[in-house]
Motif scaffolding. Structure first.
Motif, PDB file in Angstrom:
ATOM      1  N   ARG A   1      49.195  10.658   0.066  1.00 19.09           N
ATOM      2  CA  ARG A   1      48.493   9.527   0.681  1.00 19.09           C
ATOM      3  C   ARG A   1      49.502   8.398   0.874  1.00 19.09           C
ATOM      4  O   ARG A   1      50.192   8.013  -0.067  1.00 19.09           O
ATOM      5  CB  ARG A   1      47.328   9.058  -0.197  1.00 19.09           C
ATOM      6  N   VAL A   2      49.611   7.899   2.104  1.00 21.42           N
ATOM      7  CA  VAL A   2      50.639   6.915   2.450  1.00 21.42           C
ATOM      8  C   VAL A   2      49.994   5.702   3.101  1.00 21.42           C
ATOM      9  O   VAL A   2      48.839   5.736   3.531  1.00 21.42           O
ATOM     10  CB  VAL A   2      51.684   7.522   3.406  1.00 21.42           C
ATOM     11  N   GLU A   3      50.802   4.623   3.177  1.00 19.84           N
ATOM     12  CA  GLU A   3      50.354   3.362   3.791  1.00 19.84           C
ATOM     13  C   GLU A   3      51.434   2.879   4.750  1.00 19.84           C
ATOM     14  O   GLU A   3      52.627   2.950   4.447  1.00 19.84           O
ATOM     15  CB  GLU A   3      50.106   2.298   2.733  1.00 19.84           C
ATOM     16  N   HIS A   4      50.998   2.429   5.971  1.00 23.33           N
ATOM     17  CA  HIS A   4      51.957   1.871   6.942  1.00 23.33           C
ATOM     18  C   HIS A   4      52.445   0.513   6.442  1.00 23.33           C
ATOM     19  O   HIS A   4      51.654  -0.345   6.071  1.00 23.33           O
ATOM     20  CB  HIS A   4      51.292   1.716   8.306  1.00 23.33           C
ATOM     21  N   ARG A   5      53.754   0.307   6.437  1.00 21.06           N
ATOM     22  CA  ARG A   5      54.341  -0.884   5.814  1.00 21.06           C
ATOM     23  C   ARG A   5      53.929  -2.177   6.534  1.00 21.06           C
ATOM     24  O   ARG A   5      53.718  -3.203   5.892  1.00 21.06           O
ATOM     25  CB  ARG A   5      55.879  -0.785   5.809  1.00 21.06           C
ATOM     26  N   SER A   6      53.813  -2.177   7.862  1.00 19.93           N
ATOM     27  CA  SER A   6      53.513  -3.418   8.581  1.00 19.93           C
ATOM     28  C   SER A   6      52.069  -3.521   9.026  1.00 19.93           C
ATOM     29  O   SER A   6      51.478  -4.599   9.011  1.00 19.93           O
ATOM     30  CB  SER A   6      54.426  -3.542   9.815  1.00 19.93           C
TER      31      SER A   6
ATOM     32  N   ILE B   1      56.454   4.173   6.565  1.00 20.18           N
ATOM     33  CA  ILE B   1      55.372   4.395   5.609  1.00 20.18           C
ATOM     34  C   ILE B   1      55.913   4.419   4.206  1.00 20.18           C
ATOM     35  O   ILE B   1      57.123   4.599   3.977  1.00 20.18           O
ATOM     36  CB  ILE B   1      54.639   5.730   5.904  1.00 20.18           C
ATOM     37  N   LYS B   2      55.017   4.225   3.241  1.00 27.43           N
ATOM     38  CA  LYS B   2      55.374   4.363   1.829  1.00 27.43           C
ATOM     39  C   LYS B   2      54.259   5.129   1.125  1.00 27.43           C
ATOM     40  O   LYS B   2      53.087   5.050   1.487  1.00 27.43           O
ATOM     41  CB  LYS B   2      55.578   2.992   1.199  1.00 27.43           C
ATOM     42  N   VAL B   3      54.646   5.899   0.102  1.00 25.21           N
ATOM     43  CA  VAL B   3      53.705   6.740  -0.636  1.00 25.21           C
ATOM     44  C   VAL B   3      52.958   5.887  -1.641  1.00 25.21           C
ATOM     45  O   VAL B   3      53.559   5.113  -2.392  1.00 25.21           O
ATOM     46  CB  VAL B   3      54.454   7.885  -1.346  1.00 25.21           C
ATOM     47  N   ILE B   4      51.637   6.013  -1.637  1.00 27.46           N
ATOM     48  CA  ILE B   4      50.851   5.298  -2.647  1.00 27.46           C
ATOM     49  C   ILE B   4      50.164   6.273  -3.610  1.00 27.46           C
ATOM     50  O   ILE B   4      49.711   5.879  -4.684  1.00 27.46           O
ATOM     51  CB  ILE B   4      49.798   4.392  -1.965  1.00 27.46           C
ATOM     52  N   LYS B   5      50.066   7.565  -3.196  1.00 24.44           N
ATOM     53  CA  LYS B   5      49.476   8.573  -4.090  1.00 24.44           C
ATOM     54  C   LYS B   5      49.968   9.942  -3.642  1.00 24.44           C
ATOM     55  O   LYS B   5      49.788  10.329  -2.491  1.00 24.44           O
ATOM     56  CB  LYS B   5      47.945   8.528  -4.033  1.00 24.44           C
ATOM     57  N   VAL B   6      50.600  10.672  -4.579  1.00 23.96           N
ATOM     58  CA  VAL B   6      51.191  11.946  -4.203  1.00 23.96           C
ATOM     59  C   VAL B   6      50.130  13.029  -4.196  1.00 23.96           C
ATOM     60  O   VAL B   6      49.012  12.862  -4.695  1.00 23.96           O
ATOM     61  CB  VAL B   6      52.333  12.324  -5.172  1.00 23.96           C
ATOM     62  N   ARG B   7      50.510  14.188  -3.608  1.00 25.57           N
ATOM     63  CA  ARG B   7      49.582  15.316  -3.489  1.00 25.57           C
ATOM     64  C   ARG B   7      49.062  15.731  -4.852  1.00 25.57           C
ATOM     65  O   ARG B   7      49.782  15.755  -5.852  1.00 25.57           O
ATOM     66  CB  ARG B   7      50.335  16.476  -2.832  1.00 25.57           C
ATOM     67  N   GLY B   8      47.775  16.089  -4.880  1.00 27.64           N
ATOM     68  CA  GLY B   8      47.163  16.556  -6.129  1.00 27.64           C
ATOM     69  C   GLY B   8      47.005  15.470  -7.148  1.00 27.64           C
ATOM     70  O   GLY B   8      47.050  15.731  -8.369  1.00 27.64           O
ATOM     71  N   ASP B   9      46.823  14.209  -6.710  1.00 22.92           N
ATOM     72  CA  ASP B   9      46.644  13.058  -7.598  1.00 22.92           C
ATOM     73  C   ASP B   9      47.817  12.863  -8.529  1.00 22.92           C
ATOM     74  O   ASP B   9      47.716  12.233  -9.574  1.00 22.92           O
ATOM     75  CB  ASP B   9      45.363  13.197  -8.435  1.00 22.92           C
ATOM     76  N   GLU B  10      48.970  13.400  -8.156  1.00 25.50           N
ATOM     77  CA  GLU B  10      50.156  13.196  -8.980  1.00 25.50           C
ATOM     78  C   GLU B  10      50.609  11.766  -8.821  1.00 25.50           C
ATOM     79  O   GLU B  10      50.750  11.278  -7.706  1.00 25.50           O
ATOM     80  CB  GLU B  10      51.263  14.137  -8.514  1.00 25.50           C
TER      81      GLU B  10
END
Length: 797
Positions: free
Chosen positions: A655-660, A691-700
């Motif tokens: 799960r990622v988020e756009h930086r701007s 983009i930046k990662v806010i939550k890795v796959r499998g809730d890691e």
């Protein structure tokens, strides 16, 4: 121009300074008779506030004219139209209504220009405020009349029907007459079927037997043929004439209805025409200034007036063509020496001497006309720095004041004008007295002149006096507040140079002028003998003084040239230093930009390689310790200098988020430096660095792959954005940012509130939205949505 409540200058003074001719030059540049009338009736500015307002209007018009003309040219008069509309006894014709429509269209176009002007034009905008919308009247005129001013055939349904009836009747008659012509071909003078008194006829040869079977209207001009109407078409012609009468009646009814509609709006129409006259006036003034390189005269303190490179409009060669058009004669077309002259509190009275035909009177008229132009807020052919104070009276005496009808001699006429000057003298007056002391005994003339000069100085007046009397010039040098100047004379060529030089007086050089005009030599030689040695010694002394002054002027010019050269070199050095400083800033910015781009490129390549290794590991190409080793290498890799912590590397399912832009989603595809993200069911593609990662796959937790980096929550995007009070550029930037966020989190419509105002912001926002990729459609707000003060945007799905 002479305001009864404020008689700045008498009619005699205006004539002496040729003010009417100056106004005619301005009027010749007006595009309409309304503008000419406004110029001719222009009154003096009664106070500084009014004068400042006129200056602001002029500068606003000049800024608009830099982009487009304000008033098109109208060859036919517009003033008579307003008079005819206001009088029920005066009939209007279609061409006049067409001209009225053109004037109203010109006003509408000018108002649109004002509303979109940048910078704004508050004075002209205020003059346009309150103008009613007369576009319905213009459309009615355009729908009813053609370009020739005739009522159009399709102006009404009734007229369409009647015109068709006339056309069909005429065609039927033509067909009948063609059959008639075939049967009587030998008796026809011509094969044409002309109209005569509204009836279709044929031309028969004179004496034809067929004349018994019809109506003979009249013979032709040659007498060889007659206009003949066969009995077969008489009834058809009668029916056609009835249709024509009905058709003409309908046309007349439509024209009168149109005139009545225009007359019912007479006050509104007059308001539009007055505004058009104002624009035309300002346009003419700006055109005049551009044509001659002139400008508005600046305001100055009391007892201070300065002419810089002034040219009288009737002598300026740049205005020769305009003079030929306006006055019927081009006048002077050769080179002209501009006038530089100044009166100041310490020397507010100036006595000018010099040769005959040397330019003394021209200097006097130039100063006087510039002062009048300054009081009216009109441009004048002069350089920057020309200025004049507010004046209560201007008196000019020039030329012969003889009047045989009133039994007034030349000298008595001059004395009466000098009395006018004496009575008008005061702290706010400018007195211009030409050839003072002439026309009588020189000793008495000098005494009268000196006494008048002293009286003017005591009353605090500004004065410019021309004279040939040496005692008067000497008195000016001795009196406090007065000084002397001379028109320069070239002793070697015996010609005037037309340059005004302050200092000692100069001789009249009457004999030199006589020789230049070709008078008999024996006459002039004898006159020179009669002057005697004393006069010759005085002339020699004046010549020596003039030579010394010329040498001083030469040295002063050389010094000024050296100073100008040094100033130019200093400006060049300063310019180069400024350019170097700007270049250093540009190079620094470019270097930082290139470095940032390099960092982003390297970071992207590094992350892509790491992701490729991970994909290979996940596919089973590497096992056990080998995978752990790669993870360790990635974890221990030094952070790239990108201006922020590198964060975890995105992989499939993260799960990622756009930086701007702030939207969030799940990574579904990786392609080297690009990433595809599922955002609420919509696929968004962007650079992996964005983009930046806010939550890795499998809730890691993301921290397992990088240092901790808290992810800011995305705030809810409202369905409304208010841009009221913002400048256009700032509003459009904020609108773009809002739509980018709203596209991801708002379903349906959003409302952009911009208010009514002048309409500039509303127009800019709607033009921007029509081509915006996020907007599927736009519309004005409904009554409960803010009306035309808001724009509703339907976002793309």
């Amino acid at each position: 121009m002479n305001d009864a409540n404020h008689p700045l200058a008498s009619a005699a003074t205006l004539d002496a300074l040729e003010y009417a001719s100056y106004l005619e030059l301005l009027c010749a540049l007006a595009a309409t008779d309304l503008g000419q009338q406004r110029l001719r009736s222009l009154s003096w500015a009664l106070d500084q506030e009014e004068l400042d307002r006129r200056h602001r209007r002029y500068h606003e018009a000049a800024s608009l004219l830099a982009h487009r003309r304000l008033v098109p040219s109208f060859e036919e008069p517009l003033g008579a139209i307003a008079e005819a509309l206001g009088s029920a006894d005066t009939e209007l014709v279609g061409v006049e209504l067409n001209r009225l429509a053109a004037a109203l269209r010109a006003v509408g176009s000018a108002v649109e220009t004002l509303e979109s002007a940048d910078p704004e034009c508050p004075e002209l905008h205020a003059a346009a405020r309150g103008l009613a919308d007369l576009r319905p009247l213009v459309r009615r005129i355009e729908k009813t009349l053609d370009r020739r001013g005739k009522v159009r055939d399709d102006a009404s349904d009734r007229l369409v029907q009647l015109s068709g009836d006339v056309r069909r009747s005429r065609e039927a008659i033509y067909n009948e007459l063609r059959d008639y012509g075939k049967q009587h071909k030998d008796e026809l003078a011509e094969e044409t079927m002309p109209m005569h008194d509204g009836r279709v006829v044929v031309l028969l040869k004179a004496g034809s037997k067929s004349r018994r079977g019809g109506l003979v209207h009249r013979g032709s001009g040659t007498g060889r043929s007659v206009y003949f109407e066969p009995l077969e078409v008489v009834d058809s012609n009668n029916r056609m004439r009835e249709a024509q009468v009905s058709e003409e009646g309908e046309r007349l009814r439509l024209l009168r209805a149109l005139i009545d509609e225009a007359r019912s709006s007479i006050e509104l129409v007059v308001g539009h025409l007055e505004f058009l006259a104002l624009l035309d006036q300002q346009q003419a003034l700006c055109d005049f200034a551009e044509l001659c390189g002139g400008r508005l005269v600046e305001a100055s303190e009391q007892h201070s007036v300065k002419v810089v490179a002034g040219r009288h409009p009737l002598l300026d060669p740049k205005l020769a063509d305009l003079r030929a058009r306006a006055l019927g004669h081009a006048g002077h077309v050769g080179d002209m020496v501009p006038l530089d002259l100044e009166l100041a509190p310490a020397r507010r009275a100036l006595v000018i001497t010099g040769p005959n035909a040397g330019g003394k009177t021209v200097a006097l008229k130039t100063l006087g006309l510039m002062a009048l132009a300054a009081q009216a807020g009109l441009p004048f052919p002069a350089g920057a720095g020309s200025r004049a104070p507010r004046l209560s009276s201007v008196v000019a005496t020039v030329g012969d004041e003889q009047d045989l009808l009133t039994d007034r001699s030349t000298f008595s006429g001059r004395l009466m004008r000098l009395r006018e000057a004496w009575e008008a003298a005061g702290p706010d007056s400018l007195l211009l007295l030409d050839e003072l002391g002439s026309g009588t005994d020189p000793e008495e003339g000098a005494a009268l002149s000196i006494a008048l000069l002293e009286g003017l100085l005591e009353r605090g007046s500004m004065a410019l006096i021309t004279t040939h009397l040496t005692p008067l010039a000497a008195a000016a040098l001795e009196r406090e507040g007065a000084t002397c100047a001379a028109m320069q004379f070239d002793a070697s060529s015996h010609l005037p140079t037309f340059e005004l030089l302050p200092g000692s007086p100069a001789g009249s050089e009457a004999l030199a002028l006589g020789r230049r005009l070709g008078l008999p030599a024996e006459w002039l030689d004898r006159a020179d003998e009669l002057l005697g040695s004393t006069h010759r010694d005085l002339r020699r002394l004046l010549a020596e003084v003039e030579a010394v002054r010329e040498e001083l002027r030469r040295r002063n010019r050389e010094a000024e040239e050296r100073v100008a050269t040094l100033e130019s070199e200093l400006e060049e050095v300063t310019r180069r230093e400024r350019e170097l400083a700007e270049e250093r800033v540009k190079v620094g910015k470019r270097a930082r930009r290139d470095l940032d781009e390099f960092k982003r490129k390297v970071a992207g390549e590094f992350r892509a390689e790491v992701e490729l290794i991970r994909e290979q590991l996940e596919a089973g190409r590497k096992r056990g310790l080998e995978a752990a080793a790669v993870e360790r290498v990635f974890a221990e890799a030094p952070a790239l200098e990108t201006g922020e912590e590198p964060g975890p590397v995105a992989t499939l399912g993260d799960r990622v988020e756009h930086r701007s832009l702030g939207w969030q989603g799940v990574v579904e595809r990786l392609d080297r430096n690009k990433v595809e993200v599922n955002v609420h069911g919509k696929r968004m593609r962007c650079a992996i660095d964005d983009i930046k990662v806010i939550k890795v796959r499998g809730d890691e937790p993301a921290a397992r792959r990088s240092r901790p980096s808290p992810a800011p929550a995305v705030s809810a995007v409202p369905a409304e954005l208010s841009l009221i009070g913002q400048r256009v550029e700032e509003a459009l930037e904020q609108l773009d940012r809002y739509l980018d966020r709203a596209l991801l989190s708002v379903d349906g419509d959003v409302r952009i509130v911009h208010g009514h105002g002048s309409g500039r912001l509303r127009k800019a926002i709607r033009e921007h939205l029509r081509n915006h990729p996020a907007a599927a459609s736009i519309r004005p707000g409904r009554q409960n949505e803010g009306g035309d003060g808001a724009t509703v945007v339907t976002l793309r799905g």
